[in-house]
Design an enzyme around this catalytic site. Sequence first.
Site, short mmCIF file in Angstrom:
data_model
loop_
_atom_site.label_atom_id
_atom_site.label_comp_id
_atom_site.label_asym_id
_atom_site.label_seq_id
_atom_site.Cartn_x
_atom_site.Cartn_y
_atom_site.Cartn_z
N ASP A 72 21.49 -36.34 15.28
CA ASP A 72 22.35 -36.32 13.97
C ASP A 72 22.59 -37.94 13.68
OD1 ASP A 72 24.76 -36.20 12.32
OD2 ASP A 72 24.91 -34.19 13.40
N ILE A 73 22.57 -38.38 12.38
CA ILE A 73 22.92 -39.56 11.93
C ILE A 73 24.33 -39.83 12.19
CG2 ILE A 73 20.82 -39.92 10.23
CD1 ILE A 73 22.79 -39.28 7.89
N LEU A 102 16.40 -40.10 4.04
CA LEU A 102 16.47 -38.88 3.10
C LEU A 102 17.63 -37.94 3.67
CD1 LEU A 102 12.84 -39.12 3.52
CD2 LEU A 102 13.51 -38.02 1.30
N SER A 132 22.59 -31.59 0.71
CA SER A 132 22.10 -31.88 -0.57
C SER A 132 22.40 -30.85 -1.86
CB SER A 132 20.62 -31.85 -0.75
OG SER A 132 19.94 -30.48 -0.40
N THR A 157 28.05 -36.59 6.55
CA THR A 157 26.61 -36.92 6.71
C THR A 157 26.31 -37.99 5.56
OG1 THR A 157 25.89 -34.66 7.61
CG2 THR A 157 24.22 -35.97 6.29
N THR A 168 19.78 -40.03 -5.73
CA THR A 168 19.89 -39.03 -6.94
C THR A 168 20.31 -39.41 -8.38
OG1 THR A 168 20.71 -36.73 -7.58
CG2 THR A 168 21.85 -38.03 -6.01
N TYR A 182 29.37 -33.55 -4.06
CA TYR A 182 27.74 -34.11 -3.46
C TYR A 182 27.43 -35.49 -4.31
CZ TYR A 182 22.89 -34.68 -3.94
OH TYR A 182 21.66 -35.12 -4.01
N LYS A 236 26.97 -39.08 -2.59
CA LYS A 236 25.95 -39.79 -2.63
C LYS A 236 26.07 -41.36 -3.29
CE LYS A 236 21.95 -39.10 -1.96
NZ LYS A 236 21.19 -39.12 -0.66
N TYR A 275 24.21 -19.73 -14.44
CA TYR A 275 25.71 -20.20 -14.70
C TYR A 275 26.06 -20.56 -16.07
CZ TYR A 275 25.33 -21.14 -9.50
OH TYR A 275 25.33 -21.33 -7.99
N ASP A 317 30.51 -19.97 -14.43
CA ASP A 317 29.82 -21.41 -14.35
C ASP A 317 30.40 -22.20 -13.07
OD1 ASP A 317 28.42 -23.50 -15.21
OD2 ASP A 317 29.66 -24.07 -16.97
N PRO A 327 32.08 -25.05 -11.33
CA PRO A 327 33.20 -26.06 -11.59
C PRO A 327 32.53 -27.47 -11.70
CG PRO A 327 33.66 -24.90 -9.69
CD PRO A 327 32.32 -24.36 -9.93
#
Length: 351
Positions: free
Chosen positions: A61-62, A83, A87, A102, A132, A157, A161, A214, A287, A289
Amino acid sequence: MNKHILITGGAGFIGSHVVRLFVNKYPAYQIINLDALTYAGNLENLADIEASPNYRFVKADILDAASLEQVFDGENITDVIHLAAESHVDRSIESPLDFVFTNIIGTVNLLNTARKKWTNDLSAHRFYHISTDEVYGSLGETGFFTETTPYDPNSPYSASKASSDHFVRAYHETYQLPTVVSNCSNNYGPNHFPEKLIPLFINNIIHKKPLPVYGDGLFTRDWLYVKDHAIAIDTIFHNGVIGETYNIGGFNEWRNIDLVKLLCRLMDEKLARAAGESEQLIRYVKDRPGHDRRYAIDAGKINKELGWKPSVTFEQGLSETIDWYLSNTEWLQHVTSGSYQAYYQSMYANR
Ligand code: NAD
Ligand code: TYD
């Protein structure tokens, strides 16, 4: 010096394509795939290269700094292609902290380890962070993200990132760690976990299950074939300038509903179903959020400076992708058994 490259997240979707490309193309490099094997990590993705003499897998595990140090020492790591990440945007809305751990803390652990272990000539090393286009936020009807577009993340997310990208940048500025970053648009292709739009809908069409679109379905994404992303990563790893960022994209924008209809048409043909049958499965649902309206990448810099451009057309790539899922039903069955059912239930029951 021979390269000993640590690829994190190599058992995942994009990572497995990067590991395969490097193991096959560079027999003189040692490729060490470090992966925690979360729900998204699957060693079946690498069955064809697992016996290669220049490949090794380490389950770690990182978040575990001691394990990272052991691997750097034991494998004499010279370079990192990072990577490993949580995600999926929908999961980040349900459990943001997993993404903080993570994506942010894991990345900082990895940066700290590289900094601690690379005490000799820094020019012999490279820390390549894969990110990304979602860090740039959402576009209106026009315009493109460039490398100088200000960060404006909207989901947990993309916020995680964006934060990890900032740490990578800071370690270059503060400690001269030899870093490079790329920000890529939406990938598609074989081995994609069926929680993201394209593989989820392929799986649902196979099983004649509803296709949950969505909102109004008019959200736009730029799609790139995963093997072209792996080639871009190879290009940037070898020729990208230290301290720089490169945007990677497919020059291939689709509104979700148009993409879903194309997928339905192609699958009806391949499954010898009546024309229009799969489109009947489309359902407009509540949809997401904070749903970003449009992503679009200007990939001019990597094209002009490093000569990369996508090699596969969308029609070709999508057709190959569908064929892969249709002939790898066992893979699909393995990844959609067990906890996947509970995931699907909790994510889609109330939409
Ligand atoms: P994925 O979810 O398919 O794979 C992630 C991999 O990381 C899995 O093998 C998982 O087991 C591993 N992992 C997760 N947490 C870990 C931890 N704590 N320690 C070690 N390993 C861990 O993701 P993907 O779609 O292949 O994305 C790979 C990278 O590319 C990510 O950094 C993602 O942000 C980035 N990216 C993805 C896309 C896309 O469209 N999928 C686009 C641009 C950038
Ligand atoms: P996704 O594959 O999750 O990638 P991202 O959110 O990182 O771009 O989603 C792609 C687009 O498809 C996005 O606009 C959300 C939409 N979508 C649906 O309409 N239905 C679904 O079931 C999923 C998973 C996504």
